[in-house]
Scaffold this motif. Structure first.
Motif, PDB file in Angstrom:
ATOM      1  N   TRP A 148     -42.550   3.906  -5.777  1.00  0.00           N
ATOM      2  CA  TRP A 148     -41.387   4.175  -6.009  1.00  0.00           C
ATOM      3  C   TRP A 148     -40.853   4.904  -4.882  1.00  0.00           C
ATOM      4  O   TRP A 148     -40.085   5.249  -4.514  1.00  0.00           O
ATOM      5  N   LYS A 149     -41.895   5.520  -3.141  1.00  0.00           N
ATOM      6  CA  LYS A 149     -41.204   5.967  -2.419  1.00  0.00           C
ATOM      7  C   LYS A 149     -40.045   4.763  -1.839  1.00  0.00           C
ATOM      8  O   LYS A 149     -39.229   4.964  -1.450  1.00  0.00           O
ATOM      9  N   ALA A 150     -40.757   3.187  -2.213  1.00  0.00           N
ATOM     10  CA  ALA A 150     -40.189   2.514  -1.401  1.00  0.00           C
ATOM     11  C   ALA A 150     -38.904   2.364  -1.721  1.00  0.00           C
ATOM     12  O   ALA A 150     -37.512   1.737  -1.504  1.00  0.00           O
ATOM     13  N   GLU A 151     -38.810   2.154  -3.352  1.00  0.00           N
ATOM     14  CA  GLU A 151     -37.351   2.685  -3.987  1.00  0.00           C
ATOM     15  C   GLU A 151     -36.553   3.411  -3.279  1.00  0.00           C
ATOM     16  O   GLU A 151     -35.291   4.052  -4.074  1.00  0.00           O
ATOM     17  N   GLY A 152     -37.172   4.400  -3.428  1.00  0.00           N
ATOM     18  CA  GLY A 152     -36.143   6.350  -2.697  1.00  0.00           C
ATOM     19  C   GLY A 152     -36.411   7.098  -3.096  1.00  0.00           C
ATOM     20  O   GLY A 152     -34.800   7.707  -2.800  1.00  0.00           O
TER      21      GLY A 152
END
Length: 398
Positions: free
Chosen positions: A217-221
């Motif tokens: 989810w961090k990678a998804e912003g």
């Protein structure tokens, strides 16, 4: 006081059953993380945030970390500086990962069916009895087995299924009918702080799954925070802090033996003050038969509800697929005690009991959110019935 601050992808089904088609590549950030192992435990170099720290901070905000608080290695973290994979180690497609991860379950289930029908000319009672026994041995459970056998037997009775070689297709369709209703994706919402509480027994993989979800989810912003609510298991806090360091997500923690509800309450306060999209709360492992420990989870829910009547917004159970039918018992007990909104099934790559996914899907009205088939971040993937069944029925290449 120092606050510890550390620096979806549906695979299309293959065009032909049993043949892997290339899927959309894994997000570069997740692939980069997968190439860097996550430490099981990291020695803490700083004191974790406490309730007093949160309360003493202006406006309830935790201070930004000092520059030296971030290890030098984090400056080279894959999230901030992703690097391409080596040419000699091409990235596997998501379907290839899934097919490889389910190899032991496929050998138990679909290759077992192939051995049953080998040399058979007709579908008779003996074949159907052997098939039913095989489904039970593959940990599909009695409810899912009965539904599949009813569908197959009805097709045979209507003479819609006469060729033993076509039995796999009938099984595939029946299995999809069971799994499709349990496929329901969930992602955080922007603009409000939600809480995802992770629960399960010891050794199921709660902390690892928490870290992998944070990475995704961090990678998804999304903006995230983590709560180290497992204050009893040795090195549990340090393990979660290791994940927080790797993916650069803040971790709120207290000392060993601290009250889990207090830790998670303080973390929720900090997450709301910072405007985070999601707080993922790790909790201590407990057996579903330990009533006094199950009461602790209820306490966590009550405490969170004092800040937000809807919190926790999600409660996900992490199950080890290797426990087979016991995983179903765990899910039933946890759901009865605290009400589950999702299930993550881990370690499918290390067991032949992948059929338990069908058993859970048939027995419980709870979405299966993610399945895990390896140690890398990209090996935790949203549950997609079509891809799962395609990989389970994929033919073994010679």
């Amino acid at each position: 006081m120092v606050f510890n601050w550390f620096k979806r992808n549906k695979s299309p089904a293959p065009e032909e059953r049993g043949e892997a088609s290339e899927t959309a590549p894994v997000p570069q950030e997740l692939e980069a993380l997968s190439r860097n192992s996550i430490p099981e435990a990291v020695e803490p170099t700083e004191k974790s945030a406490t309730a007093e720290d949160v309360a003493a901070s202006p406006s309830g905000l935790l201070p930004e970390p000092a520059a030296e608080a971030i290890p030098e290695a984090a400056a080279e973290d894959a999230l901030s500086q992703p690097q391409p994979a080596a040419a000699s180690a091409p990235t596997k497609s998501m379907f290839a990962r899934l097919r490889e991860g389910l190899s032991r379950s496929r050998e138990q289930f679909t290759e077992g069916v192939s051995r049953l029908v080998l040399g058979k000319k007709v579908i008779d009672e003996d074949l159907l009895e052997d098939l039913e026994a095989l489904l039970l041995q593959a940990d599909l459970g009695s409810a899912a087995t009965q539904e599949i056998m009813s569908a197959v037997t009805e097709s045979v009775r209507r003479k819609e299924l006469t060729d033993p070689a076509a039995l796999k297709k009938a099984l595939r369709n029946a299995l999809l009918d069971i799994l499709r209703p349990r496929a329901e994706t969930w992602v955080p919402e922007k603009g409000r702080t939600q809480v995802l509480m992770m629960v399960g027994i010891n050794g199921a993989g709660k902390t690892t799954t928490t870290g992998k979800l944070a990475a995704r989810w961090k990678a998804e912003g999304f903006s995230l925070m983590l709560a180290a609510g497992d204050t009893f298991r040795a090195a549990a806090v340090e393990q979660l802090q290791g994940w927080g360091q790797r993916v650069q997500v803040p971790v709120v923690a207290q000392g060993t033996g601290a009250d889990s509800a207090s830790v998670i309450f303080d973390a929720f306060t900090a997450a709301r003050a910072r405007g985070a999209d999601l707080l993922i709360a790790d909790t201590a492992g407990r057996l579903h038969t330990q009533n006094h420990l199950m009461e602790e989870l209820k306490k966590v829910k009550r405490v969170l509800g004092k800040q937000d009547p809807d919190a926790p917004h999600q409660v996900w159970l992490v199950l080890d697929a290797g426990t087979g039918q016991n995983a179903l018992n765990q899910a039933q007990q946890f759901h009865q005690a605290i009400g589950l909104t999702g299930i993550c099934i881990t370690k499918l790559d290390g067991t032949a009991k992948g059929g338990v996914v069908a058993a859970i899907a048939k027995t419980l009205p709870i979405p299966i959110r993610y399945i895990g088939m390896g140690e890398q971040v990209a090996d935790l993937r949203p549950f997609d019935p079509e891809s799962f069944v395609d990989a389970l029925f994929a033919e073994t290449k010679s």
